[in-house]
Scaffold this motif. Structure first.
Motif, PDB file in Angstrom:
ATOM      1  N   ARG A   1      33.901  35.919  37.773  1.00  0.00           N
ATOM      2  CA  ARG A   1      33.355  34.876  36.883  1.00  0.00           C
ATOM      3  C   ARG A   1      32.294  35.477  35.946  1.00  0.00           C
ATOM      4  NH1 ARG A   1      33.036  29.282  37.880  1.00  0.00           N
ATOM      5  NH2 ARG A   1      32.909  29.467  40.140  1.00  0.00           N
ATOM      6  N   ALA A   2      31.438  36.338  36.538  1.00  0.00           N
ATOM      7  CA  ALA A   2      30.396  36.986  35.730  1.00  0.00           C
ATOM      8  C   ALA A   2      31.022  37.906  34.678  1.00  0.00           C
ATOM      9  CB  ALA A   2      29.446  37.771  36.640  1.00  0.00           C
ATOM     10  N   GLU A   3      32.103  38.580  35.045  1.00  0.00           N
ATOM     11  CA  GLU A   3      32.807  39.445  34.078  1.00  0.00           C
ATOM     12  C   GLU A   3      33.338  38.600  32.912  1.00  0.00           C
ATOM     13  OE1 GLU A   3      33.122  42.771  34.095  1.00  0.00           O
ATOM     14  OE2 GLU A   3      31.994  42.969  35.961  1.00  0.00           O
ATOM     15  N   GLY A   4      33.826  37.414  33.240  1.00  0.00           N
ATOM     16  CA  GLY A   4      34.311  36.508  32.201  1.00  0.00           C
ATOM     17  C   GLY A   4      33.178  36.040  31.300  1.00  0.00           C
TER      18      GLY A   4
ATOM     19  N   PRO B   1      42.404  35.839  26.975  1.00  0.00           N
ATOM     20  CA  PRO B   1      42.876  34.464  27.209  1.00  0.00           C
ATOM     21  C   PRO B   1      41.739  33.471  26.972  1.00  0.00           C
ATOM     22  CG  PRO B   1      42.276  35.464  29.281  1.00  0.00           C
ATOM     23  CD  PRO B   1      42.058  36.521  28.216  1.00  0.00           C
ATOM     24  N   ARG B   2      42.101  32.213  26.735  1.00  0.00           N
ATOM     25  CA  ARG B   2      41.066  31.159  26.655  1.00  0.00           C
ATOM     26  C   ARG B   2      40.440  30.945  28.026  1.00  0.00           C
ATOM     27  NH1 ARG B   2      42.054  25.780  25.813  1.00  0.00           N
ATOM     28  NH2 ARG B   2      44.308  25.875  26.071  1.00  0.00           N
ATOM     29  N   VAL B   3      41.291  30.953  29.045  1.00  0.00           N
ATOM     30  CA  VAL B   3      40.873  30.653  30.408  1.00  0.00           C
ATOM     31  C   VAL B   3      41.472  31.711  31.330  1.00  0.00           C
ATOM     32  CG1 VAL B   3      41.058  28.944  32.288  1.00  0.00           C
ATOM     33  CG2 VAL B   3      40.834  28.160  29.915  1.00  0.00           C
ATOM     34  N   ALA B   4      40.725  32.091  32.364  1.00  0.00           N
ATOM     35  CA  ALA B   4      41.262  33.017  33.366  1.00  0.00           C
ATOM     36  C   ALA B   4      41.075  32.426  34.754  1.00  0.00           C
ATOM     37  CB  ALA B   4      40.575  34.370  33.269  1.00  0.00           C
ATOM     38  N   VAL B   5      42.070  32.630  35.609  1.00  0.00           N
ATOM     39  CA  VAL B   5      42.029  32.127  36.989  1.00  0.00           C
ATOM     40  C   VAL B   5      42.248  33.314  37.932  1.00  0.00           C
ATOM     41  CG1 VAL B   5      43.200  30.655  38.680  1.00  0.00           C
ATOM     42  CG2 VAL B   5      42.849  29.828  36.347  1.00  0.00           C
ATOM     43  N   PRO B   6      41.290  33.584  38.824  1.00  0.00           N
ATOM     44  CA  PRO B   6      41.470  34.692  39.770  1.00  0.00           C
ATOM     45  C   PRO B   6      42.392  34.301  40.925  1.00  0.00           C
ATOM     46  CG  PRO B   6      39.389  33.590  40.206  1.00  0.00           C
ATOM     47  CD  PRO B   6      39.994  32.898  39.014  1.00  0.00           C
TER      48      PRO B   6
ATOM     49  N   GLY C   1      38.080  42.170  35.094  1.00  0.00           N
ATOM     50  CA  GLY C   1      37.239  41.825  33.945  1.00  0.00           C
ATOM     51  C   GLY C   1      37.636  42.633  32.721  1.00  0.00           C
ATOM     52  N   ARG C   2      37.914  43.921  32.924  1.00  0.00           N
ATOM     53  CA  ARG C   2      38.326  44.765  31.790  1.00  0.00           C
ATOM     54  C   ARG C   2      39.659  44.288  31.205  1.00  0.00           C
ATOM     55  NH1 ARG C   2      38.388  50.819  33.248  1.00  0.00           N
ATOM     56  NH2 ARG C   2      38.440  51.029  30.971  1.00  0.00           N
ATOM     57  N   CYS C   3      40.522  43.717  32.047  1.00  0.00           N
ATOM     58  CA  CYS C   3      41.788  43.141  31.540  1.00  0.00           C
ATOM     59  C   CYS C   3      41.511  42.055  30.501  1.00  0.00           C
ATOM     60  CB  CYS C   3      42.603  42.504  32.668  1.00  0.00           C
ATOM     61  SG  CYS C   3      43.193  43.651  33.905  1.00  0.00           S
ATOM     62  N   LEU C   4      40.407  41.329  30.692  1.00  0.00           N
ATOM     63  CA  LEU C   4      40.099  40.234  29.766  1.00  0.00           C
ATOM     64  C   LEU C   4      39.850  40.757  28.356  1.00  0.00           C
ATOM     65  CD1 LEU C   4      37.750  38.079  32.050  1.00  0.00           C
ATOM     66  CD2 LEU C   4      40.198  37.734  31.585  1.00  0.00           C
ATOM     67  N   ASP C   5      39.335  41.992  28.253  1.00  0.00           N
ATOM     68  CA  ASP C   5      39.138  42.597  26.930  1.00  0.00           C
ATOM     69  C   ASP C   5      40.466  42.774  26.212  1.00  0.00           C
ATOM     70  OD1 ASP C   5      36.375  42.846  27.248  1.00  0.00           O
ATOM     71  OD2 ASP C   5      36.556  44.817  28.204  1.00  0.00           O
ATOM     72  N   LEU C   6      41.521  43.041  26.973  1.00  0.00           N
ATOM     73  CA  LEU C   6      42.837  43.301  26.387  1.00  0.00           C
ATOM     74  C   LEU C   6      43.634  42.011  26.202  1.00  0.00           C
ATOM     75  CD1 LEU C   6      43.739  46.369  28.620  1.00  0.00           C
ATOM     76  CD2 LEU C   6      42.745  46.392  26.335  1.00  0.00           C
TER      77      LEU C   6
ATOM     78  N   VAL D   1      36.177  31.343  33.138  1.00  0.00           N
ATOM     79  CA  VAL D   1      36.841  31.635  34.412  1.00  0.00           C
ATOM     80  C   VAL D   1      36.797  30.376  35.272  1.00  0.00           C
ATOM     81  CG1 VAL D   1      36.681  32.957  36.565  1.00  0.00           C
ATOM     82  CG2 VAL D   1      36.364  34.110  34.357  1.00  0.00           C
ATOM     83  N   ARG D   2      37.948  29.958  35.747  1.00  0.00           N
ATOM     84  CA  ARG D   2      38.005  28.819  36.659  1.00  0.00           C
ATOM     85  C   ARG D   2      38.394  29.331  38.042  1.00  0.00           C
ATOM     86  NH1 ARG D   2      41.152  24.185  33.096  1.00  0.00           N
ATOM     87  NH2 ARG D   2      39.994  24.555  31.140  1.00  0.00           N
ATOM     88  N   VAL D   3      37.463  29.220  38.980  1.00  0.00           N
ATOM     89  CA  VAL D   3      37.709  29.620  40.368  1.00  0.00           C
ATOM     90  C   VAL D   3      38.171  28.385  41.116  1.00  0.00           C
ATOM     91  CG1 VAL D   3      36.679  30.557  42.466  1.00  0.00           C
ATOM     92  CG2 VAL D   3      35.947  31.428  40.224  1.00  0.00           C
ATOM     93  N   LEU D   4      39.392  28.410  41.616  1.00  0.00           N
ATOM     94  CA  LEU D   4      39.970  27.242  42.285  1.00  0.00           C
ATOM     95  C   LEU D   4      39.941  27.425  43.793  1.00  0.00           C
ATOM     96  CD1 LEU D   4      43.161  26.715  40.068  1.00  0.00           C
ATOM     97  CD2 LEU D   4      40.913  25.655  39.819  1.00  0.00           C
TER      98      LEU D   4
END
Ligand code: NI
Ligand code: MN
Length: 228
Positions: free
Chosen positions: A206-209, A184-189, A176-181, A216-219
């Motif tokens: 997802r909550a971090e996003g 991205p528009r979208v993140a996939v774990p 989640g902290r990576c998202l601050d840096l 966050v798209r969980v596939l």
């Protein structure tokens, strides 16, 4: 438009027009992969991209390489592939870019390790920065959080694939902290739930996003998503 199919763990198949990429092709031995190697072969990837040499990423790369599909990774991965019969191995190092008719891939740093299942040194572990289908995608590989992700994010990312499983990579809070840096528009774990130590929960990520306004798209393994 890029179509993204999750093969479980950190294996993804990307498609845009007539171009197709297979990333970290851990198919055989991947308990989450719903596809057989023969099925994946029929998708005819244009190239195989490898983040690092660990077995759960190198996977079935050689089977594709021996069939003439370019295998792209570090210099050491390229050499290993060539020595084992890959006819179009491409060895790069961090900061380097390979360009093809499908787009380009640049190797970025990752904080991890990299050796082949037989113990051969795989070079530095890497992430992959992709220009594909008119989008910019960052595949972090196996890594911890690191501050230089800010520089990668400054390029402007449509999507980031981030490991969240913990134990061998960061867990979901650090991802989640990576998202601050990265912003991205979208993140996939990825890299969670495959084996017992990989306890990171995608719903935590997802909550971090959500906290940060990142979609966050969980596939589920086998599922597809489209990046418009
Ligand atoms: Ni690894
Ligand atoms: Mn791994």
């Amino acid at each position: 438009m890029v179509k993204i199919r999750f093969l479980g763990h950190s294996a993804f198949f990307l498609e845009s027009g007539e171009h197709r990429l297979l990333i970290d092709p851990f198919i055989e031995g991947n308990p989450l992969c719903p596809f057989t190697l023969d099925e994946v072969r029929t998708w005819q990837p244009s190239a195989i991209l490898i983040s690092h040499a660990h077995g759960d990423h190198w996977g079935n790369a050689l089977e594709f390489g021996q069939a003439g599909v370019p295998v792209i990774g570090t210099f050491e991965i390229g050499e290993y592939a060539r020595k084992h019969g890959a006819t179009q191995a491409v060895g790069l190092n961090i900061g380097g870019t390979y360009r093809a008719d499908w787009g380009s891939v640049s190797l970025t740093p990752a904080w991890h390790s990299s050796s082949f299942p037989d113990g051969t040194y795989g070079g530095m572990p890497t992430g992959l920065l992709l220009e594909f289908g008119g989008k910019r995608l960052y595949f972090a590989g196996d890594t911890a959080l690191f501050s230089d992700m800010k520089l990668i994010g400054e390029r402007g990312l449509d999507l980031a694939f981030l490991p969240i499983g913990d134990a061998f990579t960061m867990g979901p809070e650090e991802a989640g902290r990576c998202l601050d840096l990265l912003r991205p528009r979208v993140a996939v774990p990825m890299h969670y739930g495959t084996f017992p130590p990989l306890t990171g929960d995608p719903e935590v990520f997802r909550a971090e996003g959500e906290k940060r306004g990142v979609e966050v798209r969980v596939l589920a393994p086998g599922a597809e998503t489209e990046l418009a």
